[in-house]
Design a protein around this motif. Structure first.
Motif, PDB file in Angstrom:
ATOM      1  N   SER A  88      67.775  66.127 100.608  1.00  0.00           N
ATOM      2  CA  SER A  88      67.242  67.339 101.233  1.00  0.00           C
ATOM      3  C   SER A  88      65.913  67.049 101.920  1.00  0.00           C
ATOM      4  N   SER A  92      65.068  67.158 106.026  1.00  0.00           N
ATOM      5  CA  SER A  92      64.062  68.088 106.555  1.00  0.00           C
ATOM      6  C   SER A  92      63.079  67.417 107.507  1.00  0.00           C
ATOM      7  N   TRP A 124      70.235  74.094 109.326  1.00  0.00           N
ATOM      8  CA  TRP A 124      69.431  73.403 108.319  1.00  0.00           C
ATOM      9  C   TRP A 124      69.134  74.233 107.075  1.00  0.00           C
ATOM     10  N   HIS A 128      70.281  73.130 103.255  1.00  0.00           N
ATOM     11  CA  HIS A 128      69.336  73.028 102.135  1.00  0.00           C
ATOM     12  C   HIS A 128      69.743  73.942 100.979  1.00  0.00           C
ATOM     13  N   LEU A 131      72.593  72.375  99.092  1.00  0.00           N
ATOM     14  CA  LEU A 131      72.111  71.283  98.238  1.00  0.00           C
ATOM     15  C   LEU A 131      71.382  71.830  97.012  1.00  0.00           C
TER      16      LEU A 131
END
Length: 150
Positions: A88, A92, A124, A128, A131
Protein backbone atom coordinates in the motif's frame (compact mmCIF):
# COMPACT_ATOMS: atom_id res chain seq x y z
CA UNK A 1 -0.06 -1.08 32.69
CA UNK A 2 -1.20 2.24 31.28
CA UNK A 3 1.45 2.43 28.54
CA UNK A 4 0.11 -0.56 26.53
CA UNK A 5 -3.40 0.94 26.67
CA UNK A 6 -2.13 4.30 25.45
CA UNK A 7 -0.15 2.69 22.61
CA UNK A 8 -3.13 0.56 21.54
CA UNK A 9 -5.39 3.62 21.65
CA UNK A 10 -2.95 5.62 19.51
CA UNK A 11 -2.81 2.71 17.08
CA UNK A 12 -6.59 2.68 16.64
CA UNK A 13 -6.71 6.47 16.31
CA UNK A 14 -4.00 6.27 13.62
CA UNK A 15 -6.05 3.66 11.74
CA UNK A 16 -9.11 5.93 11.85
CA UNK A 17 -6.97 8.86 10.69
CA UNK A 18 -5.64 6.91 7.72
CA UNK A 19 -9.04 5.54 6.70
CA UNK A 20 -10.57 9.02 7.09
CA UNK A 21 -7.89 10.41 4.78
CA UNK A 22 -8.68 7.75 2.18
CA UNK A 23 -12.40 8.58 2.33
CA UNK A 24 -11.53 12.28 1.99
CA UNK A 25 -9.56 11.42 -1.14
CA UNK A 26 -12.49 9.44 -2.49
CA UNK A 27 -14.81 12.41 -1.92
CA UNK A 28 -12.43 14.99 -3.39
CA UNK A 29 -11.79 12.90 -6.48
CA UNK A 30 -15.54 12.85 -7.17
CA UNK A 31 -15.48 16.65 -7.45
CA UNK A 32 -14.40 18.41 -10.62
CA UNK A 33 -10.70 19.26 -10.59
CA UNK A 34 -10.12 22.75 -9.18
CA UNK A 35 -7.42 24.55 -7.24
CA UNK A 36 -9.31 23.95 -3.99
CA UNK A 37 -9.82 20.25 -4.74
CA UNK A 38 -6.13 19.87 -5.63
CA UNK A 39 -5.10 21.52 -2.37
CA UNK A 40 -7.55 19.31 -0.49
CA UNK A 41 -6.29 16.10 -2.05
CA UNK A 42 -2.71 17.13 -1.27
CA UNK A 43 -3.67 17.76 2.39
CA UNK A 44 -5.54 14.46 2.59
CA UNK A 45 -2.48 12.72 1.18
CA UNK A 46 -0.30 14.24 3.90
CA UNK A 47 -2.75 13.00 6.54
CA UNK A 48 -2.66 9.58 4.84
CA UNK A 49 1.13 9.53 5.19
CA UNK A 50 1.07 10.66 8.81
CA UNK A 51 -1.53 8.01 9.59
CA UNK A 52 0.53 5.31 7.90
CA UNK A 53 3.68 6.20 9.83
CA UNK A 54 1.72 6.41 13.09
CA UNK A 55 0.16 2.99 12.42
CA UNK A 56 3.55 1.43 11.81
CA UNK A 57 5.16 2.93 14.93
CA UNK A 58 2.23 2.31 17.26
CA UNK A 59 1.63 -1.13 15.74
CA UNK A 60 5.13 -2.31 16.58
CA UNK A 61 4.82 -0.73 20.03
CA UNK A 62 1.48 -2.44 20.50
CA UNK A 63 2.93 -5.79 19.41
CA UNK A 64 5.90 -5.45 21.75
CA UNK A 65 3.61 -4.79 24.72
CA UNK A 66 0.98 -7.38 23.79
CA UNK A 67 2.39 -10.86 23.18
CA UNK A 68 5.96 -9.88 22.36
CA UNK A 69 7.63 -9.53 18.99
CA UNK A 70 8.66 -13.20 18.87
CA UNK A 71 4.99 -14.23 18.73
CA UNK A 72 4.31 -11.93 15.79
CA UNK A 73 7.48 -12.70 13.85
CA UNK A 74 6.47 -16.37 13.82
CA UNK A 75 2.99 -15.65 12.52
CA UNK A 76 2.28 -15.81 8.79
CA UNK A 77 -0.73 -13.50 9.11
CA UNK A 78 1.55 -10.83 10.61
CA UNK A 79 3.96 -11.15 7.68
CA UNK A 80 1.11 -11.00 5.18
CA UNK A 81 -0.35 -7.90 6.87
CA UNK A 82 3.05 -6.18 6.97
CA UNK A 83 3.69 -7.07 3.32
CA UNK A 84 0.31 -5.66 2.26
CA UNK A 85 0.98 -2.51 4.30
CA UNK A 86 4.28 -2.06 2.45
CA UNK A 87 2.54 -2.69 -0.89
CA UNK A 88 0.00 0.00 0.00
CA UNK A 89 2.81 2.40 0.86
CA UNK A 90 4.62 1.70 -2.40
CA UNK A 91 1.40 2.13 -4.39
CA UNK A 92 0.86 5.52 -2.79
CA UNK A 93 4.17 6.95 -4.03
CA UNK A 94 2.93 7.71 -7.57
CA UNK A 95 -0.27 9.47 -6.47
CA UNK A 96 1.63 11.42 -3.80
CA UNK A 97 4.10 12.73 -6.36
CA UNK A 98 1.24 13.61 -8.69
CA UNK A 99 -0.75 15.45 -6.00
CA UNK A 100 2.30 17.47 -4.95
CA UNK A 101 3.09 18.35 -8.54
CA UNK A 102 -0.51 19.48 -9.11
CA UNK A 103 -0.52 21.53 -5.89
CA UNK A 104 2.73 23.22 -6.84
CA UNK A 105 1.25 24.09 -10.25
CA UNK A 106 -2.03 25.51 -8.92
CA UNK A 107 -0.18 27.46 -6.19
CA UNK A 108 1.89 29.03 -8.97
CA UNK A 109 -1.28 29.95 -10.86
CA UNK A 110 -0.74 27.30 -13.52
CA UNK A 111 -3.43 24.88 -14.71
CA UNK A 112 -4.09 21.86 -12.54
CA UNK A 113 -4.90 18.36 -13.69
CA UNK A 114 -7.17 17.67 -16.61
CA UNK A 115 -10.49 15.95 -16.00
CA UNK A 116 -9.03 12.69 -17.37
CA UNK A 117 -5.95 12.90 -15.12
CA UNK A 118 -8.16 13.62 -12.13
CA UNK A 119 -10.55 10.75 -12.84
CA UNK A 120 -7.64 8.35 -13.37
CA UNK A 121 -6.75 8.80 -9.68
CA UNK A 122 -10.12 7.53 -8.43
CA UNK A 123 -8.94 3.93 -8.35
CA UNK A 124 -6.25 4.49 -5.71
CA UNK A 125 -8.45 5.04 -2.63
CA UNK A 126 -10.43 1.92 -3.54
CA UNK A 127 -7.25 -0.13 -3.90
CA UNK A 128 -6.01 1.11 -0.52
CA UNK A 129 -9.31 0.34 1.21
CA UNK A 130 -9.30 -3.17 -0.24
CA UNK A 131 -5.76 -3.73 1.04
CA UNK A 132 -6.73 -2.33 4.46
CA UNK A 133 -9.70 -4.71 4.66
CA UNK A 134 -7.41 -7.67 3.97
CA UNK A 135 -4.92 -6.33 6.54
CA UNK A 136 -7.75 -6.13 9.11
CA UNK A 137 -8.59 -9.78 8.41
CA UNK A 138 -4.92 -10.66 8.87
CA UNK A 139 -4.88 -8.85 12.20
CA UNK A 140 -7.93 -10.79 13.37
CA UNK A 141 -6.29 -14.05 12.30
CA UNK A 142 -3.04 -13.08 13.98
CA UNK A 143 -4.77 -12.26 17.28
CA UNK A 144 -6.34 -15.72 17.24
CA UNK A 145 -3.16 -17.59 16.39
CA UNK A 146 -4.16 -18.47 12.83
CA UNK A 147 -1.07 -19.06 10.67
CA UNK A 148 1.13 -19.16 13.79
CA UNK A 149 4.40 -20.95 13.28
CA UNK A 150 5.93 -23.41 15.63
Amino acid sequence: MLVPVIIATLHYIAVFLLVGAVFAQMYLLKLPPSADAVRGIARADIVFGIGAVAILISGFGNAAHAKGMAYYFHNGAFHLALTLFIVSALLSIGPTIRYRRWKKAVDAGLPGPTEAEWKAQRKWPHIHLTLFAIIAACMAMMARGVMAGG
